[in-house]
Design a protein around this motif. Structure first.
Motif, PDB file in Angstrom:
ATOM      1  N   VAL A  17      32.037  35.546  39.463  1.00  0.00           N
ATOM      2  CA  VAL A  17      30.740  35.363  38.662  1.00  0.00           C
ATOM      3  C   VAL A  17      29.357  35.852  39.154  1.00  0.00           C
ATOM      4  CG1 VAL A  17      29.273  33.275  37.944  1.00  0.00           C
ATOM      5  CG2 VAL A  17      31.539  33.142  37.325  1.00  0.00           C
ATOM      6  N   GLY A  18      29.661  35.738  40.828  1.00  0.00           N
ATOM      7  CA  GLY A  18      28.201  36.250  41.479  1.00  0.00           C
ATOM      8  C   GLY A  18      28.179  37.688  41.474  1.00  0.00           C
ATOM      9  N   ALA A  19      29.493  38.395  41.204  1.00  0.00           N
ATOM     10  CA  ALA A  19      29.619  39.977  41.071  1.00  0.00           C
ATOM     11  C   ALA A  19      29.066  40.213  39.896  1.00  0.00           C
ATOM     12  CB  ALA A  19      30.964  40.409  41.344  1.00  0.00           C
ATOM     13  N   ILE A  20      29.288  39.561  38.737  1.00  0.00           N
ATOM     14  CA  ILE A  20      28.851  39.829  37.443  1.00  0.00           C
ATOM     15  C   ILE A  20      27.499  39.526  37.213  1.00  0.00           C
ATOM     16  CG2 ILE A  20      29.116  39.118  35.109  1.00  0.00           C
ATOM     17  CD1 ILE A  20      32.178  38.177  35.546  1.00  0.00           C
ATOM     18  N   VAL A  21      26.941  38.329  37.667  1.00  0.00           N
ATOM     19  CA  VAL A  21      25.224  38.232  37.724  1.00  0.00           C
ATOM     20  C   VAL A  21      24.648  39.373  38.609  1.00  0.00           C
ATOM     21  CG1 VAL A  21      23.674  36.567  38.477  1.00  0.00           C
ATOM     22  CG2 VAL A  21      25.617  35.816  37.267  1.00  0.00           C
ATOM     23  N   SER A  22      25.046  39.657  39.743  1.00  0.00           N
ATOM     24  CA  SER A  22      24.318  40.689  40.533  1.00  0.00           C
ATOM     25  C   SER A  22      24.439  42.162  39.729  1.00  0.00           C
ATOM     26  CB  SER A  22      25.236  40.877  41.798  1.00  0.00           C
ATOM     27  OG  SER A  22      24.858  39.521  42.479  1.00  0.00           O
ATOM     28  N   GLU A  23      25.470  42.483  39.259  1.00  0.00           N
ATOM     29  CA  GLU A  23      25.587  43.746  38.785  1.00  0.00           C
ATOM     30  C   GLU A  23      24.765  43.691  37.344  1.00  0.00           C
ATOM     31  OE1 GLU A  23      27.268  46.566  35.388  1.00  0.00           O
ATOM     32  OE2 GLU A  23      27.647  44.468  35.415  1.00  0.00           O
ATOM     33  N   VAL A  24      24.865  42.861  36.599  1.00  0.00           N
ATOM     34  CA  VAL A  24      23.762  42.588  35.337  1.00  0.00           C
ATOM     35  C   VAL A  24      22.429  42.802  35.709  1.00  0.00           C
ATOM     36  CG1 VAL A  24      22.991  41.333  33.370  1.00  0.00           C
ATOM     37  CG2 VAL A  24      25.535  41.545  34.044  1.00  0.00           C
ATOM     38  N   ALA A  25      22.116  41.839  36.957  1.00  0.00           N
ATOM     39  CA  ALA A  25      20.709  42.142  37.148  1.00  0.00           C
ATOM     40  C   ALA A  25      20.285  43.329  37.904  1.00  0.00           C
ATOM     41  CB  ALA A  25      20.516  40.900  38.335  1.00  0.00           C
ATOM     42  N   ALA A  26      21.069  44.084  38.378  1.00  0.00           N
ATOM     43  CA  ALA A  26      20.834  45.480  38.769  1.00  0.00           C
ATOM     44  C   ALA A  26      20.568  46.313  37.809  1.00  0.00           C
ATOM     45  CB  ALA A  26      22.090  45.843  39.750  1.00  0.00           C
ATOM     46  N   LEU A  58      38.722  40.247  45.516  1.00  0.00           N
ATOM     47  CA  LEU A  58      39.952  40.855  45.885  1.00  0.00           C
ATOM     48  C   LEU A  58      40.549  40.237  47.248  1.00  0.00           C
ATOM     49  CD1 LEU A  58      39.024  44.225  44.972  1.00  0.00           C
ATOM     50  CD2 LEU A  58      40.348  42.732  43.665  1.00  0.00           C
ATOM     51  N   ARG A  59      39.854  39.926  48.379  1.00  0.00           N
ATOM     52  CA  ARG A  59      40.182  39.163  49.449  1.00  0.00           C
ATOM     53  C   ARG A  59      40.972  37.876  49.071  1.00  0.00           C
ATOM     54  NH1 ARG A  59      36.035  39.842  53.655  1.00  0.00           N
ATOM     55  NH2 ARG A  59      37.411  41.798  54.330  1.00  0.00           N
ATOM     56  N   GLU A  60      40.209  37.086  48.118  1.00  0.00           N
ATOM     57  CA  GLU A  60      40.920  35.836  47.748  1.00  0.00           C
ATOM     58  C   GLU A  60      42.182  35.859  46.956  1.00  0.00           C
ATOM     59  OE1 GLU A  60      39.945  33.031  48.682  1.00  0.00           O
ATOM     60  OE2 GLU A  60      38.329  33.679  50.043  1.00  0.00           O
ATOM     61  N   GLY A  61      42.620  37.117  46.861  1.00  0.00           N
ATOM     62  CA  GLY A  61      43.812  37.408  46.053  1.00  0.00           C
ATOM     63  C   GLY A  61      43.910  37.658  44.465  1.00  0.00           C
ATOM     64  N   MET A  62      42.769  37.711  43.829  1.00  0.00           N
ATOM     65  CA  MET A  62      42.863  38.234  42.459  1.00  0.00           C
ATOM     66  C   MET A  62      43.354  39.579  42.245  1.00  0.00           C
ATOM     67  SD  MET A  62      40.022  37.997  39.482  1.00  0.00           S
ATOM     68  CE  MET A  62      39.746  36.318  39.431  1.00  0.00           C
ATOM     69  N   PRO A  63      44.177  40.015  41.445  1.00  0.00           N
ATOM     70  CA  PRO A  63      44.658  41.578  41.181  1.00  0.00           C
ATOM     71  C   PRO A  63      43.399  42.193  40.714  1.00  0.00           C
ATOM     72  CG  PRO A  63      45.977  39.888  39.999  1.00  0.00           C
ATOM     73  CD  PRO A  63      44.990  39.245  40.565  1.00  0.00           C
ATOM     74  N   ILE A  64      43.553  43.406  41.138  1.00  0.00           N
ATOM     75  CA  ILE A  64      42.099  44.239  40.871  1.00  0.00           C
ATOM     76  C   ILE A  64      42.031  44.581  39.517  1.00  0.00           C
ATOM     77  CG2 ILE A  64      43.417  46.554  41.324  1.00  0.00           C
ATOM     78  CD1 ILE A  64      40.591  47.399  42.826  1.00  0.00           C
ATOM     79  N   GLY A  65      43.038  44.686  38.911  1.00  0.00           N
ATOM     80  CA  GLY A  65      42.860  45.071  37.286  1.00  0.00           C
ATOM     81  C   GLY A  65      42.313  43.928  36.651  1.00  0.00           C
ATOM     82  N   VAL A  66      42.752  42.518  36.987  1.00  0.00           N
ATOM     83  CA  VAL A  66      42.193  41.723  36.278  1.00  0.00           C
ATOM     84  C   VAL A  66      40.663  41.433  36.739  1.00  0.00           C
ATOM     85  CG1 VAL A  66      42.041  38.776  36.174  1.00  0.00           C
ATOM     86  CG2 VAL A  66      44.132  40.409  36.568  1.00  0.00           C
ATOM     87  N   ALA A  67      40.270  41.467  38.141  1.00  0.00           N
ATOM     88  CA  ALA A  67      39.040  41.276  38.425  1.00  0.00           C
ATOM     89  C   ALA A  67      37.989  42.575  37.834  1.00  0.00           C
ATOM     90  CB  ALA A  67      39.165  41.502  40.108  1.00  0.00           C
ATOM     91  N   TYR A  68      38.448  43.907  37.898  1.00  0.00           N
ATOM     92  CA  TYR A  68      37.487  44.817  37.376  1.00  0.00           C
ATOM     93  C   TYR A  68      37.529  44.426  36.047  1.00  0.00           C
ATOM     94  CZ  TYR A  68      35.709  49.236  36.848  1.00  0.00           C
ATOM     95  OH  TYR A  68      34.795  50.454  36.349  1.00  0.00           O
ATOM     96  N   GLY A  69      38.500  44.206  35.251  1.00  0.00           N
ATOM     97  CA  GLY A  69      38.288  44.050  33.965  1.00  0.00           C
ATOM     98  C   GLY A  69      37.463  43.241  33.320  1.00  0.00           C
ATOM     99  N   ILE A  70      37.343  42.010  33.956  1.00  0.00           N
ATOM    100  CA  ILE A  70      36.738  40.815  33.700  1.00  0.00           C
ATOM    101  C   ILE A  70      35.229  41.135  34.280  1.00  0.00           C
ATOM    102  CG2 ILE A  70      35.923  38.383  34.238  1.00  0.00           C
ATOM    103  CD1 ILE A  70      38.892  37.709  34.497  1.00  0.00           C
ATOM    104  N   TRP A  71      35.176  41.745  35.274  1.00  0.00           N
ATOM    105  CA  TRP A  71      33.780  42.114  36.005  1.00  0.00           C
ATOM    106  C   TRP A  71      33.131  43.204  34.805  1.00  0.00           C
ATOM    107  CZ3 TRP A  71      32.543  46.770  38.767  1.00  0.00           C
ATOM    108  CH2 TRP A  71      31.329  46.764  39.199  1.00  0.00           C
ATOM    109  N   GLY A  72      33.903  44.146  34.612  1.00  0.00           N
ATOM    110  CA  GLY A  72      33.590  45.317  33.796  1.00  0.00           C
ATOM    111  C   GLY A  72      32.972  44.794  32.357  1.00  0.00           C
ATOM    112  N   ALA A  73      33.803  44.070  31.691  1.00  0.00           N
ATOM    113  CA  ALA A  73      33.845  43.431  30.108  1.00  0.00           C
ATOM    114  C   ALA A  73      32.575  42.329  30.277  1.00  0.00           C
ATOM    115  CB  ALA A  73      34.975  42.726  29.814  1.00  0.00           C
ATOM    116  N   SER A  74      32.498  41.692  31.155  1.00  0.00           N
ATOM    117  CA  SER A  74      31.601  40.669  31.018  1.00  0.00           C
ATOM    118  C   SER A  74      30.005  41.258  31.323  1.00  0.00           C
ATOM    119  CB  SER A  74      31.666  39.504  32.287  1.00  0.00           C
ATOM    120  OG  SER A  74      33.007  38.831  31.939  1.00  0.00           O
ATOM    121  N   GLY A  75      30.073  42.004  32.242  1.00  0.00           N
ATOM    122  CA  GLY A  75      28.731  42.858  32.511  1.00  0.00           C
ATOM    123  C   GLY A  75      28.358  43.553  31.340  1.00  0.00           C
ATOM    124  N   VAL A  76      29.331  44.326  30.617  1.00  0.00           N
ATOM    125  CA  VAL A  76      28.825  45.152  29.405  1.00  0.00           C
ATOM    126  C   VAL A  76      28.351  44.069  28.332  1.00  0.00           C
ATOM    127  CG1 VAL A  76      29.887  46.161  27.424  1.00  0.00           C
ATOM    128  CG2 VAL A  76      30.606  46.832  29.692  1.00  0.00           C
TER     129      VAL A  76
END
Length: 138
Positions: A17-26, A58-76
């Motif tokens: 969520v922090g990554a999404i909020v930061s990316e949207v703000a940027a 990613l360090r916490e163990g979420m697969p990159i495909g899942v993390a990037y997909g959620i991050w990207g889609a939510s950001g859009v």
């Protein structure tokens, strides 16, 4: 190796969520920076923070495909809605349909990742059990 205790499970979602909020703000700041250069400070800080938070996910163990997909889609999705509200950018029903399609795809990836993780854990558990002794036939 994935770390998915309940503590790590909630931490990775908070980081995401922090990554999404930061990316949207940027991204929104990038649009604002076209008219006022000081917004570029938030652009840089937001993207650096977004990628740092994504690395923590990613360090916490979420697969990159899942993390990037959620991050990207939510950001859009969030950026499109907020840009329409803040800057008067267009947001048509067709664009909304596209956002829904992307979200559906991301949910499908997440469900697939959960099933793959469960299958791997079952396989690891059965492999770690001692084998039953073989019966000998007289």
């Amino acid at each position: 190796m994935t770390r998915d205790s309940s503590d790590n499970g909630s931490r990775k979602w908070l980081f995401l969520v922090g990554a999404i909020v930061s990316e949207v703000a940027a991204t929104l700041a990038l649009r604002a920076a076209l008219d006022a250069r000081p917004w570029f400070v938030l652009v840089v800080a937001g993207y650096v923070t977004a990628f740092a938070m994504l690395a923590l996910v990613l360090r916490e163990g979420m697969p990159i495909g899942v993390a990037y997909g959620i991050w990207g889609a939510s950001g859009v999705a969030v950026t499109a809605v907020l840009a329409a509200l803040l800057f008067g950018d267009p947001l048509t029903w067709l664009m909304g349909l596209g956002v829904v399609a992307v979200a559906g795809g991301v949910m499908t990836v997440e469900l697939g990742a959960q099933r793959a993780t469960a299958a791997r854990e079952r396989a690891e558990a059965s492999a770690s059990r001692p084998a039953a002794p073989e019966e000998t036939t007289p």
